[in-house]
Design a protein around this motif. Structure first.
Motif, PDB file in Angstrom:
ATOM      1  N   SER A 113     -11.387  -7.377   1.826  1.00 19.26           N
ATOM      2  CA  SER A 113     -12.457  -6.505   2.341  1.00 19.26           C
ATOM      3  C   SER A 113     -11.979  -5.068   2.433  1.00 19.26           C
ATOM      4  CB  SER A 113     -12.944  -6.980   3.718  1.00 19.26           C
ATOM      5  OG  SER A 113     -11.903  -6.966   4.664  1.00 19.26           O
ATOM      6  N   HIS A 114     -12.880  -4.167   2.061  1.00 17.88           N
ATOM      7  CA  HIS A 114     -12.650  -2.723   2.189  1.00 17.88           C
ATOM      8  C   HIS A 114     -11.410  -2.256   1.453  1.00 17.88           C
ATOM      9  CE1 HIS A 114     -15.205  -3.788   5.748  1.00 17.88           C
ATOM     10  NE2 HIS A 114     -15.926  -2.887   5.117  1.00 17.88           N
ATOM     11  N   LEU A 115     -11.254  -2.720   0.227  1.00 17.68           N
ATOM     12  CA  LEU A 115     -10.160  -2.257  -0.635  1.00 17.68           C
ATOM     13  C   LEU A 115     -10.718  -2.090  -2.056  1.00 17.68           C
ATOM     14  CD1 LEU A 115      -7.224  -1.631  -1.324  1.00 17.68           C
ATOM     15  CD2 LEU A 115      -6.778  -4.095  -1.442  1.00 17.68           C
ATOM     16  N   TYR A 153     -12.645   1.645  -2.778  1.00 22.03           N
ATOM     17  CA  TYR A 153     -11.769   2.753  -3.184  1.00 22.03           C
ATOM     18  C   TYR A 153     -11.792   2.950  -4.703  1.00 22.03           C
ATOM     19  CZ  TYR A 153     -10.305   2.970   1.623  1.00 22.03           C
ATOM     20  OH  TYR A 153     -10.320   3.127   2.985  1.00 22.03           O
ATOM     21  N   GLY A 212       3.254  -7.044   0.638  1.00 18.96           N
ATOM     22  CA  GLY A 212       3.050  -7.192  -0.798  1.00 18.96           C
ATOM     23  C   GLY A 212       1.797  -6.444  -1.183  1.00 18.96           C
ATOM     24  N   GLU A 213       1.605  -6.261  -2.483  1.00 20.33           N
ATOM     25  CA  GLU A 213       0.401  -5.530  -2.891  1.00 20.33           C
ATOM     26  C   GLU A 213      -0.038  -5.911  -4.290  1.00 20.33           C
ATOM     27  OE1 GLU A 213       1.118  -1.161  -3.434  1.00 20.33           O
ATOM     28  OE2 GLU A 213       3.158  -1.734  -2.894  1.00 20.33           O
ATOM     29  N   LEU A 214      -1.335  -5.756  -4.513  1.00 20.82           N
ATOM     30  CA  LEU A 214      -1.886  -5.910  -5.852  1.00 20.82           C
ATOM     31  C   LEU A 214      -1.338  -4.798  -6.718  1.00 20.82           C
ATOM     32  CD1 LEU A 214      -5.614  -6.637  -4.905  1.00 20.82           C
ATOM     33  CD2 LEU A 214      -3.913  -8.288  -5.721  1.00 20.82           C
ATOM     34  N   CYS A 238      -6.312 -10.493   1.522  1.00 16.61           N
ATOM     35  CA  CYS A 238      -5.560  -9.477   0.768  1.00 16.61           C
ATOM     36  C   CYS A 238      -6.008  -8.075   1.177  1.00 16.61           C
ATOM     37  CB  CYS A 238      -5.760  -9.685  -0.732  1.00 16.61           C
ATOM     38  SG  CYS A 238      -4.789  -8.513  -1.687  1.00 16.61           S
ATOM     39  N   GLY A 239      -5.034  -7.262   1.576  1.00 17.82           N
ATOM     40  CA  GLY A 239      -5.349  -5.945   2.130  1.00 17.82           C
ATOM     41  C   GLY A 239      -5.846  -6.129   3.556  1.00 17.82           C
ATOM     42  N   GLY A 240      -5.182  -7.028   4.282  1.00 19.36           N
ATOM     43  CA  GLY A 240      -5.632  -7.400   5.635  1.00 19.36           C
ATOM     44  C   GLY A 240      -5.583  -6.236   6.608  1.00 19.36           C
ATOM     45  N   GLY A 241      -4.623  -5.320   6.419  1.00 17.13           N
ATOM     46  CA  GLY A 241      -4.531  -4.137   7.262  1.00 17.13           C
ATOM     47  C   GLY A 241      -4.369  -4.483   8.735  1.00 17.13           C
ATOM     48  N   PRO A 242      -4.685  -3.518   9.598  1.00 20.74           N
ATOM     49  CA  PRO A 242      -4.535  -3.745  11.045  1.00 20.74           C
ATOM     50  C   PRO A 242      -5.814  -4.335  11.644  1.00 20.74           C
ATOM     51  CG  PRO A 242      -5.013  -1.449  10.641  1.00 20.74           C
ATOM     52  CD  PRO A 242      -5.067  -2.130   9.294  1.00 20.74           C
ATOM     53  N   ALA A 243      -6.303  -5.421  11.023  1.00 24.91           N
ATOM     54  CA  ALA A 243      -7.546  -6.056  11.485  1.00 24.91           C
ATOM     55  C   ALA A 243      -7.226  -7.437  12.056  1.00 24.91           C
ATOM     56  CB  ALA A 243      -8.534  -6.153  10.326  1.00 24.91           C
ATOM     57  N   ASP A 264      -0.313  -7.276   2.731  1.00 16.47           N
ATOM     58  CA  ASP A 264      -0.644  -5.843   2.755  1.00 16.47           C
ATOM     59  C   ASP A 264       0.683  -5.089   2.673  1.00 16.47           C
ATOM     60  OD1 ASP A 264      -3.302  -4.149   4.244  1.00 16.47           O
ATOM     61  OD2 ASP A 264      -1.411  -3.126   3.841  1.00 16.47           O
ATOM     62  N   PRO A 265       0.701  -3.942   1.961  1.00 15.49           N
ATOM     63  CA  PRO A 265       1.959  -3.185   1.943  1.00 15.49           C
ATOM     64  C   PRO A 265       2.384  -2.712   3.325  1.00 15.49           C
ATOM     65  CG  PRO A 265       0.189  -1.996   0.777  1.00 15.49           C
ATOM     66  CD  PRO A 265      -0.309  -3.377   1.057  1.00 15.49           C
ATOM     67  N   ILE A 266       1.438  -2.549   4.263  1.00 19.42           N
ATOM     68  CA  ILE A 266       1.847  -2.044   5.589  1.00 19.42           C
ATOM     69  C   ILE A 266       2.651  -3.077   6.380  1.00 19.42           C
ATOM     70  CG2 ILE A 266      -0.095  -0.409   5.779  1.00 19.42           C
ATOM     71  CD1 ILE A 266      -1.234  -2.271   8.014  1.00 19.42           C
TER      72      ILE A 266
HETATM   73  C1  LIG Z   1      -9.421  -0.048   4.761  1.00 20.81           C
HETATM   74  S1  LIG Z   1      -8.142  -1.206   4.982  1.00 20.81           S
HETATM   75  C2  LIG Z   1      -9.059  -2.713   5.161  1.00 20.81           C
HETATM   76  C3  LIG Z   1      -8.452  -3.633   6.179  1.00 20.81           C
HETATM   77  C4  LIG Z   1      -9.257  -4.924   6.415  1.00 20.81           C
HETATM   78  N1  LIG Z   1      -9.316  -5.746   5.222  1.00 20.81           N
HETATM   79  C5  LIG Z   1     -10.647  -4.599   6.902  1.00 20.81           C
HETATM   80  O1  LIG Z   1     -11.625  -4.878   6.203  1.00 20.81           O
HETATM   81  O2  LIG Z   1     -10.761  -4.070   8.015  1.00 20.81           O
HETATM   82  C6  LIG Z   1      -7.449  -1.331   3.359  1.00 20.81           C
HETATM   83  C7  LIG Z   1      -6.070  -2.005   3.367  1.00 20.81           C
HETATM   84  O3  LIG Z   1      -5.671  -2.224   2.014  1.00 20.81           O
HETATM   85  C8  LIG Z   1      -4.264  -2.053   1.959  1.00 20.81           C
HETATM   86  N2  LIG Z   1      -3.882  -1.826   0.548  1.00 20.81           N
HETATM   87  C9  LIG Z   1      -3.817  -0.660  -0.114  1.00 20.81           C
HETATM   88  N3  LIG Z   1      -3.429  -0.869  -1.388  1.00 20.81           N
HETATM   89  C10 LIG Z   1      -3.250  -2.205  -1.528  1.00 20.81           C
HETATM   90  C11 LIG Z   1      -2.850  -3.042  -2.602  1.00 20.81           C
HETATM   91  N4  LIG Z   1      -2.569  -2.527  -3.809  1.00 20.81           N
HETATM   92  N5  LIG Z   1      -2.770  -4.371  -2.396  1.00 20.81           N
HETATM   93  C12 LIG Z   1      -3.065  -4.902  -1.182  1.00 20.81           C
HETATM   94  N6  LIG Z   1      -3.448  -4.147  -0.121  1.00 20.81           N
HETATM   95  C13 LIG Z   1      -3.541  -2.820  -0.283  1.00 20.81           C
HETATM   96  C14 LIG Z   1      -4.004  -0.883   2.871  1.00 20.81           C
HETATM   97  O4  LIG Z   1      -2.660  -0.842   3.289  1.00 20.81           O
HETATM   98  C15 LIG Z   1      -4.986  -1.147   4.002  1.00 20.81           C
HETATM   99  O5  LIG Z   1      -4.379  -1.856   5.061  1.00 20.81           O
END
Ligand SMILES: C[S@@+](CC[C@H](N)C(=O)[O-])C[C@H]1O[C@@H](n2cnc3c(N)ncnc32)[C@H](O)[C@@H]1O
Length: 222
Positions: A126-128, A132, A108-110, A16-21, A38-40
């Motif tokens: 990770s890293h969400l 933040y 999708g997003e939380l 969840c929040g996989g991003g560009p990883a 991820d919303p992206i």
């Molecule tokens: C810093 S990146 C982390 C990417 C990867 N998980 C990593 O550790 O490298 C945070 C990601 O969370 C996504 N994000 C932001 N708000 C979110 C939400 N409400 N639900 C799910 N993903 C979300 C962002 O689009 C972004 O791709």
């Protein structure tokens, strides 16, 4: 980040929040069943790549300016970090369009994910969350983690520090609330520490002592 064993990845895993990883690309190549949300992922590979290019140098200069906040062992120095990040993004971009077509990357997003209850055995983020903490309130953290626990039997979150390198102020109240929900909550030290002092994950499981409340999901082979 998640102290993952082969057994941990035996079932269906949500990122969840996989991003560009590259977690999904690398895990799928090894035969594990991973869905990233991820919303992206509403955007095309070209759009995501453009956004990465627009922000990459600024993010890397922040890491260079605050180098003392990080432990330079896994990455030898900021240049090695930049190379690793670029390589992970390239791996993601090469996998993305094909993965999206077969449902491995879902927009999708939380706090409301597009999945049925207990669709996954394990959810990773990770890293969400916690990182933040200045942008997401305590209520948003709780709602997000409860949503992950709706769709998965176990949730792991890394790191537990915020962007300033301090323990997230949401961590203790989140743990208290989840324990009151009847969940098993533990902080587990992991083998990866990049942000100085942030070398542990939160592990949350259904049921007392992590015993499953029902039979784990059975997935067909292949
Ligand atoms: C810093 S990146 C982390 C990417 C990867 N998980 C990593 O550790 O490298 C945070 C990601 O969370 C996504 N994000 C932001 N708000 C979110 C939400 N409400 N639900 C799910 N993903 C979300 C962002 O689009 C972004 O791709």
């Amino acid at each position: 980040m998640f102290a993952l064993s082969a057994a941990d990845l035996h079932g269906r895993t949500l990122d969840c929040g996989g991003g560009p990883a590259s977690f999904n690309a690398e895990g799928s190549a090894l035969g594990t069943r991973i869905v990233s949300v991820d919303p992206i992922y509403a955007y095309s590979a070209a759009d995501i790549e453009g956004r990465i290019e627009d922000t990459f140098d600024a993010i890397m200069s922040q890491a260079r300016a605050r180098a003392d906040r990080f432990v330079w062992t896994y990455f030898a120095d900021p240049d090695a970090l930049a190379r690793a990040r670029r390589s992970a993004m390239r791996r993601f971009l090469a996998d993305y369009e094909a993965g999206r077509q077969v449902g491995r990357y879902i927009a999708g997003e939380l706090p409301s994910l597009p999945f049925a209850d207990r669709s996954f055995d394990l959810a990773l983020s990770s890293h969400l969350l916690f990182l933040y903490s200045e942008h997401l309130s305590l209520g948003e953290h709780l709602a997000g983690i409860r949503e992950l626990l709706r769709v998965a039997g176990e949730v792991r979150i890394f790191p537990l520090d915020n962007l300033a390198g301090e323990r997230s102020s949401h961590l203790a109240p989140v743990c208290d609330a989840l324990r009151l929900d009847g969940l098993t909550v533990e902080e587990v030290k992991v083998g990866y520490e990049f942000q100085r002092g942030a070398g542990s994950m939160l592990r949350v499981r259904h049921g007392v002592l992590g015993l499953p409340q029902r039979e784990p999901t059975k997935w067909p082979a292949g």
